[in-house]
Design a protein around this motif. Structure first.
Motif, PDB file in Angstrom:
ATOM      1  N   ALA A 181       0.855  -1.238   0.267  1.00 45.21           N
ATOM      2  CA  ALA A 181      -0.016   0.019  -0.077  1.00 45.21           C
ATOM      3  C   ALA A 181       0.979   1.326  -0.218  1.00 45.21           C
ATOM      4  O   ALA A 181       1.848   1.429   0.573  1.00 45.21           O
ATOM      5  N   THR A 182       0.371   2.281  -0.793  1.00 44.91           N
ATOM      6  CA  THR A 182       0.933   3.593  -0.694  1.00 44.91           C
ATOM      7  C   THR A 182       1.074   4.167   0.608  1.00 44.91           C
ATOM      8  O   THR A 182      -0.116   3.815   1.694  1.00 44.91           O
ATOM      9  N   PRO A 183       1.882   5.241   0.994  1.00 48.05           N
ATOM     10  CA  PRO A 183       1.655   5.662   2.438  1.00 48.05           C
ATOM     11  C   PRO A 183       0.102   6.490   2.337  1.00 48.05           C
ATOM     12  O   PRO A 183      -0.518   6.130   3.512  1.00 48.05           O
ATOM     13  N   GLU A 184      -0.126   6.837   1.311  1.00 44.53           N
ATOM     14  CA  GLU A 184      -1.764   7.442   1.680  1.00 44.53           C
ATOM     15  C   GLU A 184      -2.730   6.437   1.878  1.00 44.53           C
ATOM     16  O   GLU A 184      -3.733   6.640   2.795  1.00 44.53           O
ATOM     17  N   GLU A 185      -2.543   5.301   1.178  1.00 42.58           N
ATOM     18  CA  GLU A 185      -3.379   4.335   1.542  1.00 42.58           C
ATOM     19  C   GLU A 185      -3.355   3.614   3.139  1.00 42.58           C
ATOM     20  O   GLU A 185      -4.243   3.338   3.750  1.00 42.58           O
ATOM     21  N   ILE A 186      -1.999   3.574   3.431  1.00 44.92           N
ATOM     22  CA  ILE A 186      -1.698   3.083   5.047  1.00 44.92           C
ATOM     23  C   ILE A 186      -2.378   4.206   5.637  1.00 44.92           C
ATOM     24  O   ILE A 186      -3.065   3.783   6.675  1.00 44.92           O
ATOM     25  N   ALA A 187      -2.228   5.314   5.483  1.00 44.51           N
ATOM     26  CA  ALA A 187      -3.057   6.543   6.349  1.00 44.51           C
ATOM     27  C   ALA A 187      -4.428   6.324   6.346  1.00 44.51           C
ATOM     28  O   ALA A 187      -5.166   6.218   7.253  1.00 44.51           O
ATOM     29  N   THR A 188      -5.025   6.098   5.357  1.00 41.88           N
ATOM     30  CA  THR A 188      -6.640   5.864   5.315  1.00 41.88           C
ATOM     31  C   THR A 188      -6.982   4.545   5.898  1.00 41.88           C
ATOM     32  O   THR A 188      -8.048   4.504   6.725  1.00 41.88           O
TER      33      THR A 188
END
Lengths: 279, 281
Positions: free
Chosen positions: B171-178
Motif C-alpha cells: 500500500a502507498t503511504p496515503e493508503e496506509i494512512a486511510t
C-alpha cells in the motif's frame, strides 16, 4: 524507569537470597514447571514461601508502596483476628534495575471469598452464599466499631478459613487518622463513583453495601450472575430486578438506596447490617 | 472516555500486528545474545502474552479479562497467528506451542552476576520472509476490532500495537494512512481504538531521528516514514500520562509512536502500550 513484568519478578526470585537485601533462609513454593505459585493483584504479585517450617505469603509490589513504613508500623497495632498483619520490608527485592518493597505474612489457610462466591454460583449453593454473607457481616460490623478502615474491601481480599472465620488481607489502602492521607486507595469497582479522593471512616461503606447486596441478590436469583460476582453494581444493570427481589425487606431496600445514592457515606450502615442479620 | 475498568463482563482487547518480512532475519544483539530480529520480536511478544496471563491470575484460576489477537504479516498477506481471530486469555494459557530455554544473566546491585536458564512458553515462533503487507494487516485488524467492539460496547476500546522495521509494500503511504484512520474509527462507548506503532531501529540508518512517545506539541517528524507512522498513531489518553512521563519525561498528551527504537527496549514499550492490563479489577 520502565514497568516491571511479573516474570521478571519470578526471575529475581529464582536467584534466591542474593536478590534480597535482608530476607534469608526461605524456599519458594513452585509448580511442576518451576514457576512460583502466585496470585496477581493490581500492583503486586503474591507468592508462597516456606521459612523455618512456616508457610508465608510474600507480596512483591510492582510499583512504589506509598507510606510503606508507616503502614508497617501501624498494622502491628491491629487485631489479628480481623486482618492479617504483614511485615513490610521497603526496597527489599532487586528486580531488573530497582529495589521493590515486599510484605511477608503468615499464610492463611482457606479460600478467598471471591473463589467461594463463584463456586457457590456455579453449584447453585444458596446455603453457602448465606454463610458467606453472615460471616462477612460479622467481620465488617467488627471493623465498623474500630477507628481504622481497610480501604480496599473486596471479595478477593477476604480469606475464609476452613472453620468459616473470615479475615482481611492486604493493608495497602488502610485508613486511620494516624496514617497520612493517600490518593488512589482501593479498587475502582468497589469505590463509590463520586467518592474521588475522600479519605475518612466511610471509605469502606460502599464496598460493604455492594458485597452484602450482591450476596443477598444471588441467594434469591443466581441467574443475575453474568461474569461479575458483584451483581449489585449499578453498571451491571440489575438494580430494578434486585429491588423486586428485596420487596418487603426494608433493611435491604434502604441499603440498596444508599448504594445508588450520590453520597459515598452510609452513616447508619452498622445498624442496617444488624437489621439484615436480625441482631 | 477511556475510563472503563477491565472486568470479566467488560473485558479488554489487545491486538499485536507483527512484521515478519524478510528484513527481520537480520542479526541483532538482544539480551546479551546474537540473534535475529524475528527471534527477539517473538520473545517479546511471547513475554507480553505471558504478562497478560500472569496479570489475570487470581486465586486458583485465570480470570477471563482479555481477548488477544496476534496478526503476522509477511509475503503477500497477513495471517492470524493464534488461530482465527481473538482468543480468550484463558484459552491462550493452554495454547503454547512449545517451550524455549533462554539464558539470562542477572546483575545484582553488589555487582555480582548470576547466570540462569529461564523457561518461557512460546506461542509465536520466529519467522522472516518476503515483503511487508502492512496494509493487509491493518485491514484484518479493523475487521476484527470492529466486530469485537460490537460485542463489547461498554469495554475499554481495543489497543492495537503495530511492530515493524520498515515500510509497507502492499500500500502507498496515503493508503496506509486511510487504512489506519478507518481502524482508529472503530471503538466502544468508552472511546476509539488506540493504535500504537513501534518501529524497530535499523542500525544502518542511525542518522534518522528517534521518537519515544513524543508529546503532542513536539514538532512533527521530518523523515517521511516516521512522519507517516506519527500521523497514523493515536493520541494516548490520560491513563498513560504518568507511566510515560516517569519513564520518558515529556508533557502529556503523548503520541503512541516509538520510532527507531532499539530492540532492547521493545518489551518495556509493549508493557507501556498494554497498560490497561494493570487495571484489571
Amino acid at each position: 524507569m520502565r514497568k516491571i513484568l511479573i516474570n521478571e519478578i519470578f526471575e529475581s526470585l529464582s536467584c534466591g537470597e542474593k536478590a534480597f537485601r535482608s530476607l534469608r533462609n526461605f524456599t519458594l513454593l513452585c509448580d511442576e514447571r518451576g514457576v512460583p505459585r502466585f496470585m496477581a493483584g493490581r500492583n503486586s504479585v503474591v507468592v508462597q514461601m516456606h521459612k523455618q517450617g512456616v508457610l508465608y505469603g510474600l507480596k512483591c509490589y510492582t510499583s512504589q508502596l506509598g507510606c510503606g513504613e508507616q503502614i508497617g508500623a501501624f498494622v502491628k497495632t491491629l487485631p489479628s483476628n480481623l486482618i492479617i498483619r504483614p511485615q513490610i520490608l521497603s526496597e527489599e527485592l532487586w528486580v531488573v534495575d530497582r529495589f521493590l518493597s515486599v510484605a511477608i505474612y503468615p499464610w492463611v489457610d482457606g479460600h478467598s471469598a471471591e473463589w467461594l462466591i463463584r463456586k457457590a454460583i456455579h453449584d447453585h449453593d444458596t446455603a453457602l452464599l448465606a454463610t458467606l454473607e453472615e460471616g462477612f457481616i460479622d467481620l465488617v460490623v467488627n471493623i465498623l466499631e474500630q477507628e481504622w478502615r481497610h480501604g480496599d474491601i473486596k471479595a478477593e481480599n477476604i480469606v475464609v478459613r476452613p472453620d468459616g472465620e473470615m479475615v482481611l488481607v492486604d493493608c495497602d489502602s488502610l485508613y486511620s487518622p494516624a496514617l497520612p492521607k493517600r490518593a488512589n486507595l482501593g479498587t475502582p469497582l468497589y469505590i463509590h463513583p463520586l467518592r474521588k479522593d475522600a479519605y475518612d471512616s466511610h471509605i469502606d461503606d460502599y464496598a460493604i453495601a455492594l458485597i452484602v447486596l450482591s450476596l443477598e441478590a444471588l441467594r434469591r436469583d443466581v441467574s443475575l450472575f453474568s461474569g461479575e460476582s458483584m451483581v449489585a453494581l449499578p453498571s451491571e444493570g440489575n438494580s430494578e430486578r434486585i429491588r423486586e427481589l428485596f420487596e418487603g425487606n426494608n433493611a435491604l431496600l434502604e441499603l440498596l438506596d444508599a448504594l445508588l445514592s450520590d453520597d459515598y457515606k452510609i452513616p447508619n450502615l452498622k445498624d442496617i447490617l444488624k437489621c439484615i442479620t436480625h441482631r | 472516555m477511556y475510563n472503563a475498568q477491565i472486568t470479566r463482563r467488560n473485558k479488554g482487547a489487545i491486538v499485536i500486528l507483527l512484521d515478519r518480512s524478510g528484513s527481520m532475519a537480520e542479526e541483532v544483539t538482544f539480551e546479551g545474545r546474537i540473534t535475529t530480529r524475528a527471534e527477539a520480536l517473538s520473545e517479546c511478544v511471547n513475554a507480553l502474552l505471558e504478562e497478560i496471563i500472569n496479570r489475570s491470575h487470581r486465586d486458583r484460576y485465570i480470570g477471563d479479562y482479555f481477548d488477544v489477537a496476534v496478526i503476522g504479516y509477511a509475503g503477500e498477506q497477513a495471517e492470524s497467528l493464534l488461530g482465527s481471530g481473538f482468543r480468550h486469555i484463558t484459552e491462550i494459557d493452554t495454547m503454547a506451542t512449545s517451550t524455549k530455554f533462554i539464558p539470562r544473566t542477572h546483575t545484582l546491585p553488589d555487582g555480582s552476576r548470576i547466570d540462569t536458564i529461564i523457561e518461557r512458553r512460546e506461542w509465536i515462533v520466529p519467522f522472516a520472509k518476503g515483503r511487508t503487507p502492512m496494509g493487509d494487516a491493518l485491514r484484518m485488524a479493523r475487521r476484527m476490532v470492529t466486530a469485537w467492539c460490537r460485542r463489547h460496547p461498554e469495554s475499554f476500546p481495543p489497543i492495537v500495537i503495530n511492530i515493524t522495521d520498515g515500510e509497507a509494500t502492499d500500500a502507498t503511504p496515503e493508503e496506509i494512512a486511510t487504512l489506519a484512520a478507518r481502524l482508529r474509527q472503530a471503538g466502544t462507548n468508552d472511546g476509539n481504538v488506540l493504535l500504537m506503532n513501534i518501529h524497530i531501529a535499523d542500525f544502518d540508518n542511525l542518522s534518522v531521528e528517534s521518537l519515544k512517545f513524543p508529546s503532542e506539541n513536539s514538532p512533527i517528524p521530518t523523515n517521511r516514514h516516521s512522519k507517516l507512522l506519527y500521523e497514523i498513531s493515536s493520541t494516548l489518553p490520560d491513563l498513560y500520562n504518568e507511566v510515560i512521563a516517569d519513564s520518558n519525561g515529556g508533557v502529556p498528551p503523548f503520541r503512541a509512536i516509538c520510532y527507531n527504537t532499539p530492540i532492547s527496549e521493545l518489551i518495556g514499550l509493549l508493557a507501556i502500550g498494554s497498560l490497561p492490563i494493570d487495571h484489571i479489577i
